[in-house]
Design a protein around this motif. Structure first.
Motif, PDB file in Angstrom:
ATOM      1  N   ASP A  64     -16.545 -36.027 -38.968  1.00  0.00           N
ATOM      2  CA  ASP A  64     -15.552 -36.614 -38.061  1.00  0.00           C
ATOM      3  C   ASP A  64     -14.160 -36.290 -38.599  1.00  0.00           C
ATOM      4  O   ASP A  64     -13.750 -36.782 -39.659  1.00  0.00           O
ATOM      5  N   GLY A  65     -13.415 -35.480 -37.889  1.00  0.00           N
ATOM      6  CA  GLY A  65     -12.095 -35.071 -38.349  1.00  0.00           C
ATOM      7  C   GLY A  65     -11.097 -36.211 -38.429  1.00  0.00           C
ATOM      8  O   GLY A  65     -10.113 -36.131 -39.185  1.00  0.00           O
ATOM      9  N   ASP A  66     -11.340 -37.288 -37.683  1.00  0.00           N
ATOM     10  CA  ASP A  66     -10.399 -38.403 -37.703  1.00  0.00           C
ATOM     11  C   ASP A  66     -10.494 -39.210 -38.996  1.00  0.00           C
ATOM     12  O   ASP A  66      -9.611 -40.032 -39.284  1.00  0.00           O
ATOM     13  N   ARG A  67     -11.579 -39.017 -39.791  1.00  0.00           N
ATOM     14  CA  ARG A  67     -11.771 -39.825 -41.001  1.00  0.00           C
ATOM     15  C   ARG A  67     -11.483 -39.024 -42.288  1.00  0.00           C
ATOM     16  O   ARG A  67     -11.797 -39.477 -43.386  1.00  0.00           O
ATOM     17  N   ILE A  68     -10.914 -37.849 -42.155  1.00  0.00           N
ATOM     18  CA  ILE A  68     -10.666 -36.998 -43.325  1.00  0.00           C
ATOM     19  C   ILE A  68      -9.813 -37.712 -44.357  1.00  0.00           C
ATOM     20  O   ILE A  68     -10.105 -37.718 -45.561  1.00  0.00           O
ATOM     21  N   GLU A  69      -8.718 -38.366 -43.882  1.00  0.00           N
ATOM     22  CA  GLU A  69      -7.809 -39.038 -44.815  1.00  0.00           C
ATOM     23  C   GLU A  69      -8.537 -40.161 -45.550  1.00  0.00           C
ATOM     24  O   GLU A  69      -8.362 -40.368 -46.756  1.00  0.00           O
ATOM     25  N   ARG A 110      -2.467 -17.545 -46.345  1.00  0.00           N
ATOM     26  CA  ARG A 110      -2.058 -18.926 -46.647  1.00  0.00           C
ATOM     27  C   ARG A 110      -1.330 -19.559 -45.463  1.00  0.00           C
ATOM     28  O   ARG A 110      -1.607 -20.717 -45.089  1.00  0.00           O
ATOM     29  N   GLU A 111      -0.426 -18.826 -44.884  1.00  0.00           N
ATOM     30  CA  GLU A 111       0.328 -19.373 -43.752  1.00  0.00           C
ATOM     31  C   GLU A 111      -0.584 -19.675 -42.579  1.00  0.00           C
ATOM     32  O   GLU A 111      -0.396 -20.671 -41.862  1.00  0.00           O
ATOM     33  N   ASN A 112      -1.578 -18.834 -42.355  1.00  0.00           N
ATOM     34  CA  ASN A 112      -2.535 -19.076 -41.270  1.00  0.00           C
ATOM     35  C   ASN A 112      -3.299 -20.370 -41.509  1.00  0.00           C
ATOM     36  O   ASN A 112      -3.543 -21.157 -40.575  1.00  0.00           O
ATOM     37  N   LEU A 113      -3.685 -20.596 -42.778  1.00  0.00           N
ATOM     38  CA  LEU A 113      -4.419 -21.820 -43.111  1.00  0.00           C
ATOM     39  C   LEU A 113      -3.534 -23.055 -42.929  1.00  0.00           C
ATOM     40  O   LEU A 113      -3.990 -24.108 -42.448  1.00  0.00           O
ATOM     41  N   LEU A 114      -2.279 -22.944 -43.338  1.00  0.00           N
ATOM     42  CA  LEU A 114      -1.367 -24.078 -43.175  1.00  0.00           C
ATOM     43  C   LEU A 114      -1.139 -24.408 -41.707  1.00  0.00           C
ATOM     44  O   LEU A 114      -0.939 -25.572 -41.332  1.00  0.00           O
ATOM     45  N   ARG A 115      -1.216 -23.383 -40.872  1.00  0.00           N
ATOM     46  CA  ARG A 115      -1.041 -23.621 -39.437  1.00  0.00           C
ATOM     47  C   ARG A 115      -2.345 -24.049 -38.781  1.00  0.00           C
ATOM     48  O   ARG A 115      -2.393 -24.298 -37.590  1.00  0.00           O
ATOM     49  N   GLY A 116      -3.436 -24.069 -39.562  1.00  0.00           N
ATOM     50  CA  GLY A 116      -4.718 -24.508 -39.023  1.00  0.00           C
ATOM     51  C   GLY A 116      -5.419 -23.458 -38.189  1.00  0.00           C
ATOM     52  O   GLY A 116      -6.286 -23.793 -37.376  1.00  0.00           O
ATOM     53  N   GLU A 117      -5.116 -22.196 -38.416  1.00  0.00           N
ATOM     54  CA  GLU A 117      -5.711 -21.124 -37.617  1.00  0.00           C
ATOM     55  C   GLU A 117      -7.055 -20.674 -38.220  1.00  0.00           C
ATOM     56  O   GLU A 117      -7.346 -20.910 -39.400  1.00  0.00           O
ATOM     57  N   HIS A 118      -7.811 -19.988 -37.401  1.00  0.00           N
ATOM     58  CA  HIS A 118      -9.085 -19.392 -37.862  1.00  0.00           C
ATOM     59  C   HIS A 118      -8.782 -18.124 -38.659  1.00  0.00           C
ATOM     60  O   HIS A 118      -7.939 -17.324 -38.259  1.00  0.00           O
ATOM     61  N   LEU A 164     -18.014 -14.304 -51.483  1.00  0.00           N
ATOM     62  CA  LEU A 164     -17.570 -14.135 -50.099  1.00  0.00           C
ATOM     63  C   LEU A 164     -17.342 -15.542 -49.542  1.00  0.00           C
ATOM     64  O   LEU A 164     -18.266 -16.359 -49.530  1.00  0.00           O
ATOM     65  N   THR A 165     -16.118 -15.824 -49.102  1.00  0.00           N
ATOM     66  CA  THR A 165     -15.754 -17.175 -48.674  1.00  0.00           C
ATOM     67  C   THR A 165     -15.356 -17.178 -47.205  1.00  0.00           C
ATOM     68  O   THR A 165     -14.554 -16.339 -46.774  1.00  0.00           O
ATOM     69  N   ALA A 166     -15.941 -18.133 -46.488  1.00  0.00           N
ATOM     70  CA  ALA A 166     -15.576 -18.335 -45.078  1.00  0.00           C
ATOM     71  C   ALA A 166     -14.979 -19.731 -44.935  1.00  0.00           C
ATOM     72  O   ALA A 166     -15.556 -20.711 -45.424  1.00  0.00           O
ATOM     73  N   TYR A 167     -13.825 -19.825 -44.305  1.00  0.00           N
ATOM     74  CA  TYR A 167     -13.169 -21.112 -44.032  1.00  0.00           C
ATOM     75  C   TYR A 167     -13.293 -21.413 -42.537  1.00  0.00           C
ATOM     76  O   TYR A 167     -12.802 -20.637 -41.713  1.00  0.00           O
ATOM     77  N   GLU A 168     -13.961 -22.532 -42.231  1.00  0.00           N
ATOM     78  CA  GLU A 168     -14.148 -22.937 -40.832  1.00  0.00           C
ATOM     79  C   GLU A 168     -13.230 -24.141 -40.544  1.00  0.00           C
ATOM     80  O   GLU A 168     -13.311 -25.166 -41.234  1.00  0.00           O
ATOM     81  N   PRO A 169     -12.328 -24.068 -39.553  1.00  0.00           N
ATOM     82  CA  PRO A 169     -11.409 -25.183 -39.255  1.00  0.00           C
ATOM     83  C   PRO A 169     -12.176 -26.456 -38.865  1.00  0.00           C
ATOM     84  O   PRO A 169     -13.154 -26.409 -38.110  1.00  0.00           O
ATOM     85  N   LEU A 170     -11.720 -27.582 -39.396  1.00  0.00           N
ATOM     86  CA  LEU A 170     -12.278 -28.900 -39.059  1.00  0.00           C
ATOM     87  C   LEU A 170     -11.192 -29.664 -38.281  1.00  0.00           C
ATOM     88  O   LEU A 170     -10.115 -29.947 -38.817  1.00  0.00           O
ATOM     89  N   GLY A 173      -7.626 -32.289 -31.491  1.00  0.00           N
ATOM     90  CA  GLY A 173      -7.726 -30.830 -31.492  1.00  0.00           C
ATOM     91  C   GLY A 173      -6.917 -30.160 -32.569  1.00  0.00           C
ATOM     92  O   GLY A 173      -6.803 -28.921 -32.579  1.00  0.00           O
ATOM     93  N   ASN A 174      -6.407 -30.924 -33.496  1.00  0.00           N
ATOM     94  CA  ASN A 174      -5.622 -30.349 -34.588  1.00  0.00           C
ATOM     95  C   ASN A 174      -6.506 -30.127 -35.825  1.00  0.00           C
ATOM     96  O   ASN A 174      -7.382 -30.936 -36.125  1.00  0.00           O
TER      97      ASN A 174
END
Length: 724
Positions: A268-273, A348-356, A370-376, A381-382
């Motif tokens: 649940d992305g709303d509970r990350i914090e 890095r900038e793409n990750l900070l902007r939350g992009e794929h 080999l590392t894959a980062y999947e947006p949560l 929708g952020n």
């Protein structure tokens, strides 16, 4: 032989039957040994027998097919086909060079087979499966060596495999040799002619003209095919390796992205914090972590799975699972900050902007990953965090090595089969026909008359039918040889006629010169007859063997009529004077030796002395020196002993003997006894003792030979001869 006249279809069926029997000889003993749990393999008896009977082609086919059949129950057996093929090739070479006839060379063959089967097989197993002792035949022995001597697992296994293979190959080779020797000779001959055509052709060609054949045509083809196979193998293996790497990386990327998407779906992305700050104390945190473990464990390729919140200067841990391996890397706690991985600096900038972002390969303290980062994302929708999935690329190297070894073994195993077939076709269609033509042509070129006839018959009997340029070449060569034989016959006939004409002209010319001396009669014919007879006797007795060849004797016979040609320069008054010559007249008479030398030397100079059978040299020697004496008291030069040419020493005896027994205008003929007394008395003084000895053995026969002496009068006591 009847058994060698099989049709092509029968030969093919016979070859297939031989290969089938050889396969059975491989499979049946191996299955029996396996069933009885005997620690040997017995799986290449048929391969070695096929190599001994038919060479490389049937041996490699039998070897590879044996592994192919075994692969039906265990497909990985196919990778070991290269070893069976190499054993077949080695056995064919050993048979070719006679290794199976001597105990010492048989031992070399056993060691070679053991190295191929045990050492190479052990190394191949190591590359394919890594190294543990496994459950193979040699496993108990390997463990015993490992425990007893403390060797490494690899070396223990290799040693065990080699020792067992030595025992196995000793039994196998002994069985193969026994089987080979029990096969009837006519059957071996049939098999060799099916697979090897004419096994002795190369030997005949080499014997016929060893100095021309520097490199075998088949050897050149083999080298070219091997080079082509190596280049093709390198290209195919490299291409396959690169494709395998690309496919594996693409597959790992897909897996990593899929795992990341699956993990993101349960968080649940709303509970990350909340989870970041409270960690395991937060409600539902442990349940989510268990689900993440289940997702990770479903994919053995995944080593690390974690959830990070990306900030400007670092990454904040939300979830971090324990590593799959035993590297000792401990998971970070929720809320810990992790330094930003420099491998991700470009995105890095793409990750900070939350992009794929696309998966990235990095090398750091955690290894090659080999590392894959999947947006949560949250409910708005952020992107609030990223699910990170790491797949170890170290395993890729191991898998690549295994794939590469498998690719090479399969490729070169099949390549040797294909190469053997190609070489067989090249041998049948090109090399063998050319060799047969070359052998017959060499015999033709280097043979005498009957040999050329036999070679032409042999060439015509080849009946080469390839329906291409080889057949055209064969027809052209056959016609050329036939025309050459006809031309050589005409040329030899013409040369014989010229030689006879030349000899006849010389004889007639010499007789014309001799006819001016009314006292000598048929002197030139008789002296030629005596010279030939003396030379024959000397050769028969082994005297002057370094000089008295058949060619030299022929030259003596043809030169003899010219020994008195210098008399053409002497006046008829002196030649036919019935009384004793004065000193001045005798000096002129003696000059016929130097005059004869000058005449013949001029002829030789004008003829350029280019013919191999030129006999003018001997003619000059006879004309110039036939009045020289062994003790040096002769004329015109006064040379002595072996300084006098052998031709002149022989002529001296023949000339004096004919002068003694012939009737002249100034004397009656001497008796044979009187003449021989004078000849023997002159031995060592006037004449060469060796020549006199040989002449004494045949003189009576020569004296009685009516075909030469038929014009002689009955012997009578002669008057004292004048100087001549």
């Amino acid at each position: 032989m009847k058994q060698l006249s099989l049709s092509k279809s029968k030969k093919f069926l016979f070859a297939v039957g031989l290969i089938a029997l050889a396969l059975l000889a491989n499979i049946i003993p191996a299955k029996i040994a396996l069933a009885l749990e005997i620690p040997v393999y017995l799986d290449c008896i048929g391969t070695i027998v096929a190599a001994m009977l038919g060479g490389t082609l049937p041996a490699v086919i039998v070897g590879f097919c044996s592994n192919t059949i075994d692969s039906f129950s265990n497909w990985e057996t196919l990778y070991y086909g290269i070893i069976s093929i190499l054993i077949g090739v080695a056995a064919a070479l050993f048979q070719q060079y006679g290794f199976f006839k001597k105990i010492s060379k048989i031992c070399i063959a056993i060691i070679t087979f053991a190295i191929l089967g045990g050492v190479l097989g052990s190394i191949l197993t190591y590359f394919l499966y890594g190294y543990d002792f496994g459950e193979g035949i040699s496993a108990p022995f390997s463990i015993a060596i490992y425990n007893k001597f403390g060797f490494s697992k690899f070396f223990s296994q290799l040693s065990a495999d080699f020792v067992l293979d030595m025992i196995d190959k000793t039994i196998v080779l002994a069985a193969a040799i026994v089987i080979y020797r029990k096969i009837p000779v006519h059957l071996k001959s049939l098999i060799s002619h099916i697979f090897l055509f004419d096994p002795h052709l190369g030997e005949r060609s080499k014997t016929a003209n060893n100095h021309l054949i520097k490199r075998s045509l088949l050897r050149k083809v083999v080298v070219m095919v091997i080079v082509a196979e190596i280049l093709l193998g390198a290209l195919a293996s490299t291409t396959g390796f690169l494709l395998y790497r690309q496919v594996t990386i693409a597959r790992n990327k897909t897996i990593a992205q899929g795992v990341g998407a699956s993990a993101a779906a349960i968080i649940d992305g709303d509970r990350i914090e909340e989870w970041e700050t409270k960690g395991h104390a937060a409600q539902g945190y442990d349940d989510i972590e268990k689900d993440l473990y289940r997702i990770r464990d479903g994919f053995p390729q995944v080593f690390y799975l974690y959830v990070y919140r990306i900030t400007n200067d670092s990454s904040v841990v939300v979830f971090d699972l324990e590593a799959r391996d035993t590297s000792g890397v401990l998971p970070d706690k929720p809320g810990d900050r992790v330094a930003f991985n420099q491998g991700f600096a470009p995105v890095r900038e793409n990750l900070l902007r939350g992009e794929h972002v696309e998966p990235i390969v990095t090398i750091d303290e955690y290894g090659w990953l080999l590392t894959a980062y999947e947006p949560l994302k949250n409910s708005a929708g952020n992107t609030v965090a990223y699910v990170g999935v790491d797949i170890s690329m170290g395993d890729l190297i191991y898998e690549e090595a295994k794939f590469f070894i498998k690719l090479l073994t399969m490729f070169f195993g099949l390549s040797i089969i294909i190469m053997s077939i190609v070489l067989e076709l090249v041998n049948r269609g090109i090399v063998h026909p050319v060799n047969r033509m070359a052998a017959a042509s060499i015999h033709f070129a280097y043979s005498l008359e009957q040999g050329r006839v036999d070679s032409l018959i042999e060439l015509e009997s080849l009946k080469i039918r390839t329906f291409d340029e080889i057949e055209y070449l064969y027809k052209a060569l056959t016609k050329t040889c036939k025309d050459s034989l006809d031309f050589i016959r005409r040329l030899e006939a013409a040369a014989d006629r010229i030689t006879r004409m030349q000899d006849e002209i010389i004889i007639n010319f010499a007789e014309m010169v001799e006819a001016r001396d009314t006292s000598t009669g048929d002197h030139i014919k008789k002296t030629a007859f005596y010279v030939e007879a003396i030379a024959d006797e000397l050769q028969k007795e082994g005297k002057f063997s370094d000089i008295l060849t058949d060619s030299y004797k022929d030259k003596l016979k043809r030169s003899a009529p010219l020994h008195d040609i210098g008399k053409i320069a002497v006046s008829d008054l002196i030649l036919n004077k019935p009384g004793k010559l004065t000193d001045e007249e005798f000096a002129i008479m003696k000059s016929h030796t130097t005059q004869g030398m000058k005449i013949l030397s001029k002829i030789e100079a004008n003829a350029n002395n280019t013919m191999d059978d030129n006999y003018l040299k001997e003619s000059i020697e006879m004309a110039h020196y036939h009045h020289e004496k062994w003790d040096g008291t002769g004329y015109p030069t006064g040379i002595k002993g072996e300084e006098i040419p052998l031709s002149a020493r022989i002529m001296a005896v023949a000339d004096v003997f004919d002068a003694l027994v012939a009737e002249r205008v100034y004397k009656k003929p001497f008796t044979y006894e009187k003449a021989m007394a004078i000849i023997t008395e002159g031995s060592g003084k006037h004449f060469d003792p060796v020549v006199v000895e040989a002449f004494c053995h045949i003189s009576e026969k020569l004296y009685n030979e009516r075909t030469v002496l038929n014009k002689l009068n009955k012997p009578a006591e002669p008057e004292q001869p004048k100087q001549a």
